[in-house]
Design a protein around this motif. Structure first.
Motif, PDB file in Angstrom:
ATOM      1  N   ARG A 117       1.156  -1.129  -0.049  1.00 60.91           N
ATOM      2  CA  ARG A 117       0.060   0.085   0.277  1.00 60.91           C
ATOM      3  C   ARG A 117       0.849   1.205  -0.127  1.00 60.91           C
ATOM      4  NH1 ARG A 117      -5.266   1.241   2.994  1.00 60.91           N
ATOM      5  NH2 ARG A 117      -4.058   2.600   3.664  1.00 60.91           N
ATOM      6  N   GLY A 118       2.238   1.395   0.119  1.00 59.34           N
ATOM      7  CA  GLY A 118       3.041   2.428   0.730  1.00 59.34           C
ATOM      8  C   GLY A 118       3.355   2.967  -0.323  1.00 59.34           C
ATOM      9  N   ARG A 124       0.947   8.910  -4.888  1.00 60.00           N
ATOM     10  CA  ARG A 124      -0.008   9.809  -4.738  1.00 60.00           C
ATOM     11  C   ARG A 124       0.877  11.731  -3.938  1.00 60.00           C
ATOM     12  NH1 ARG A 124      -4.785   8.777  -5.360  1.00 60.00           N
ATOM     13  NH2 ARG A 124      -5.229  10.765  -6.220  1.00 60.00           N
ATOM     14  N   SER A 125       1.630  11.033  -2.568  1.00 50.81           N
ATOM     15  CA  SER A 125       2.200  12.187  -2.044  1.00 50.81           C
ATOM     16  C   SER A 125       3.012  13.187  -3.279  1.00 50.81           C
ATOM     17  CB  SER A 125       2.969  11.829  -0.842  1.00 50.81           C
ATOM     18  OG  SER A 125       3.881  10.517  -0.667  1.00 50.81           O
TER      19      SER A 125
ATOM     20  N   LEU B  59      -2.969  15.721   6.239  1.00 51.65           N
ATOM     21  CA  LEU B  59      -2.520  17.367   6.079  1.00 51.65           C
ATOM     22  C   LEU B  59      -2.352  16.923   4.041  1.00 51.65           C
ATOM     23  CD1 LEU B  59       0.338  18.100   8.774  1.00 51.65           C
ATOM     24  CD2 LEU B  59      -2.170  18.859   7.994  1.00 51.65           C
ATOM     25  N   ASN B  60      -1.654  16.122   3.783  1.00 52.26           N
ATOM     26  CA  ASN B  60      -1.309  16.109   2.196  1.00 52.26           C
ATOM     27  C   ASN B  60      -2.671  14.971   1.670  1.00 52.26           C
ATOM     28  OD1 ASN B  60      -0.878  13.418   3.274  1.00 52.26           O
ATOM     29  ND2 ASN B  60       1.391  13.528   1.338  1.00 52.26           N
ATOM     30  N   ALA B  89       1.635  17.889  -4.937  1.00 56.48           N
ATOM     31  CA  ALA B  89       3.091  17.993  -4.765  1.00 56.48           C
ATOM     32  C   ALA B  89       3.867  18.779  -4.491  1.00 56.48           C
ATOM     33  CB  ALA B  89       2.522  18.092  -6.699  1.00 56.48           C
ATOM     34  N   GLU B  90       3.418  19.895  -3.632  1.00 56.78           N
ATOM     35  CA  GLU B  90       3.907  21.210  -2.578  1.00 56.78           C
ATOM     36  C   GLU B  90       3.774  20.204  -1.284  1.00 56.78           C
ATOM     37  OE1 GLU B  90       1.711  24.909  -3.708  1.00 56.78           O
ATOM     38  OE2 GLU B  90       2.548  24.645  -5.660  1.00 56.78           O
ATOM     39  N   MET B  91       3.294  19.502  -0.850  1.00 59.99           N
ATOM     40  CA  MET B  91       3.762  18.401   0.186  1.00 59.99           C
ATOM     41  C   MET B  91       5.071  17.945  -0.111  1.00 59.99           C
ATOM     42  SD  MET B  91       0.654  19.421   2.543  1.00 59.99           S
ATOM     43  CE  MET B  91      -1.232  19.823   1.456  1.00 59.99           C
ATOM     44  N   GLY B  92       6.158  17.546   0.189  1.00 63.55           N
ATOM     45  CA  GLY B  92       6.432  16.229   0.464  1.00 63.55           C
ATOM     46  C   GLY B  92       6.579  15.304   1.392  1.00 63.55           C
TER      47      GLY B  92
END
Ligand SMILES: Nc1ncnc2c1ncn2[C@@H]1O[C@H](COP(=O)(O)OP(=O)(O)O)[C@@H](O)[C@H]1O
Ligand SMILES: [Mg+2]
Lengths: 221, 254
Positions: A117-118, A124-125, B59-60, B89-92
């Protein structure tokens, strides 16, 4: 004992041409099935209830009904609807592809779900869309893992493709039946047909085992 | 963007208002309100299961908050899935278990998102990636695969991967918890350098030394709420709440 070796040697060229047809049919069916199955597998885990519903109905229908019925449905049922006959080769390839797609869908779904899942979260992050994450991160990893089960699907399809003999498509079994019709020697011919299938499936399962070992060594799953 | 009144505090980069998150009947976040200023390093501590990861992930928007508001760089993030990918994309984000892409080389791990999300040309993405690898001390590992690296090296690559997007904020979820003790230092060094360069950071960690030294503010979370927040010196030196004291005495005596 009534057994004729020469008959086997004489029939071999014709049977092998049938075997070649069987390999072509199977390769086409599993190849198309892979494309259909990837989309259907993605559909099975989609967020959208519509896609999930469509994919589930397809997979359940195919897996829950006999392949022979599906073949007849395409070859004999469809012409009634579209108003013209279908070439048996086209009907055979279509029916086998649609059938294979449903089984591949489950293989693909399981492959995707076996990816940590990670991986999706990391993708996505970074701002990748769901589709982008699937395409660049999840599917490449899933595809590596589904090579062995896909090989097994190929073996199953190779055997099941004998059912298209019922719509007189001249693959291995059908060629055998034609020779039997002329010679009235079912035993020699059928045992030869069976052995040709066996050689093909053994060869493929060797290949699958080899690819499995290689994947384990390579381990970058 | 409004014109700032002279002398007014700058607009916070992250604003969280009355954030709630439930999984089914389990309420994991129970009303969190907080602001993070540009350049600030906020450290979140708290017992396991208190909702720290869930808070970061809200938060993201890896988790959709059940209610409340998240504002990032002056934009409301939740309920606006349209620019969600751009905002993300602006939050790593850096994960406890690194989550590098195992099928890609180190450099491809770093260049993929800048190319696909930001549309950076290949060469530029490569240059950027190599510069970042240099910064985390792993330039010679560009062509390696993640499974050829140690945990500490993998986490440094993961940090470089996140930085390649030039994020405005970096979120760290227990970045050293999965590491062997001898590798914790190298990752904390990278994070410390990042903080000194002015990166805005929200860090969930059990490294109290890091929190004390690098943190501008420490939040203590328990049971889905921020129980107490203060400068590291005050929070560690003179905790006000009983629950904070109990937690600190447990972790600091370890
Ligand atoms: N996806 C999820 N589904 C259900 N429960 C979850 C999920 N994610 C976290 N939780 C639960 O939420 C609580 C807080 O988890 P988490 O935010 O990971 O805490 P922490 O990071 O502080 O250890 C835990 O009880 C955890 O089991
Ligand atoms: Mg956590």
């Amino acid at each position: 004992m009534d057994f004729s070796w020469p008959l086997i040697w004489q029939s071999l060229p014709v049977l092998l041409s049938g075997a070649w047809m069987t390999v072509k049919l199977t390769t086409l069916a599993v190849g198309m099935g892979f494309i259909i199955g990837t989309f259907a597998g993605l559909g099975r885990i989609a967020h959208s209830p519509l896609w999930r519903g469509v994919a589930s109905v397809y997979v359940d229908f195919i897996r829950g009904t006999p392949l022979l019925v599906q073949i007849f449905l395409v070859y004999m049922g469809l012409p009634q609807i579209i108003g013209r006959p279908i070439d048996p080769y086209l009907a055979g390839v279509a029916a086998l592809s649609i059938n294979s797609g449903a089984y591949v869908a489950e293989i693909v779904r399981a492959g995707i779900q076996s990816v940590d899942r990670g991986q999706m979260e990391a993708a996505r992050s970074l701002g990748l869309s769901y589709g982008g994450a699937m395409r660049f991160i999840i599917l490449p990893q899933a595809f590596k893992r589904i090579i062995p089960p896909l090989g097994n699907e190929f073996i199953a399809m190779l055997k099941d493709s004998s059912l298209v003999s019922a719509i007189s498509l001249e693959e291995l079994l059908r060629k055998g039946q034609l020779i039997i019709g002329r010679t009235l020697r079912p035993f020699e011919i059928l045992i030869t047909v069976a052995l040709i299938y066996l050689v093909m499936t053994l060869a493929i399962s060797r290949l699958v085992a080899w690819s499995e070992r290689r994947l384990k060594v390579q381990q970058r799953l | 963007m409004g014109v700032e009144a002279p002398g007014a505090a700058p607009e916070p980069i992250l604003v969280v208002r009355n954030l709630h998150k439930s999984f089914g009947s389990l309420e994991v976040l129970r009303g969190i309100t907080n602001h993070v200023q540009q350049g600030e390093v906020v450290v979140i501590i708290g017992p396991s299961g208190s909702g720290k990861s869930t808070f970061l992930r809200c938060l993201n928007l890896l988790e959709q908050p059940s209610s409340g508001e998240v504002w990032f760089a002056g934009q409301r993030v939740n309920d606006h899935p349209a620019h969600l990918n751009r905002l993300r994309a602006e939050m790593g984000m850096v994960f406890q278990r690194f989550n590098l892409f195992p099928h890609l080389t180190v450099i491809r791990n770093i260049t993929l998102a800048p190319e696909k999300v930001l549309g950076l040309p290949k060469e530029e993405a490569q240059e950027r990636a190599l510069a970042l690898l240099e910064r985390v001390g792993l330039r010679d590992k560009a062509a390696s695969y993640p499974d050829e690296l140690s945990g500490g090296q993998q986490q440094r690559v993961a940090i470089a991967r996140a930085l390649a997007m030039r994020p405005k904020v970096m979120l760290f979820d227990e970045p050293t918890s999965a590491l062997d003790p001898e590798m914790i230092g190298e990752v904390l060094d990278v994070m410390r350098a990042l903080a000194q360069e002015g990166m805005t950071m929200v860090v969930v960690t059990h490294e109290m030394g890091f929190a004390r030294e690098v943190g501008d503010r420490v939040l203590f979370m328990d049971d889905g709420q921020i129980v107490e927040e203060n400068t590291p010196a005050r929070l560690f030196g003179a905790p006000q709440q009983e629950r904070t004291r109990a937690f600190l005495s447990k972790v600091l005596s370890l």
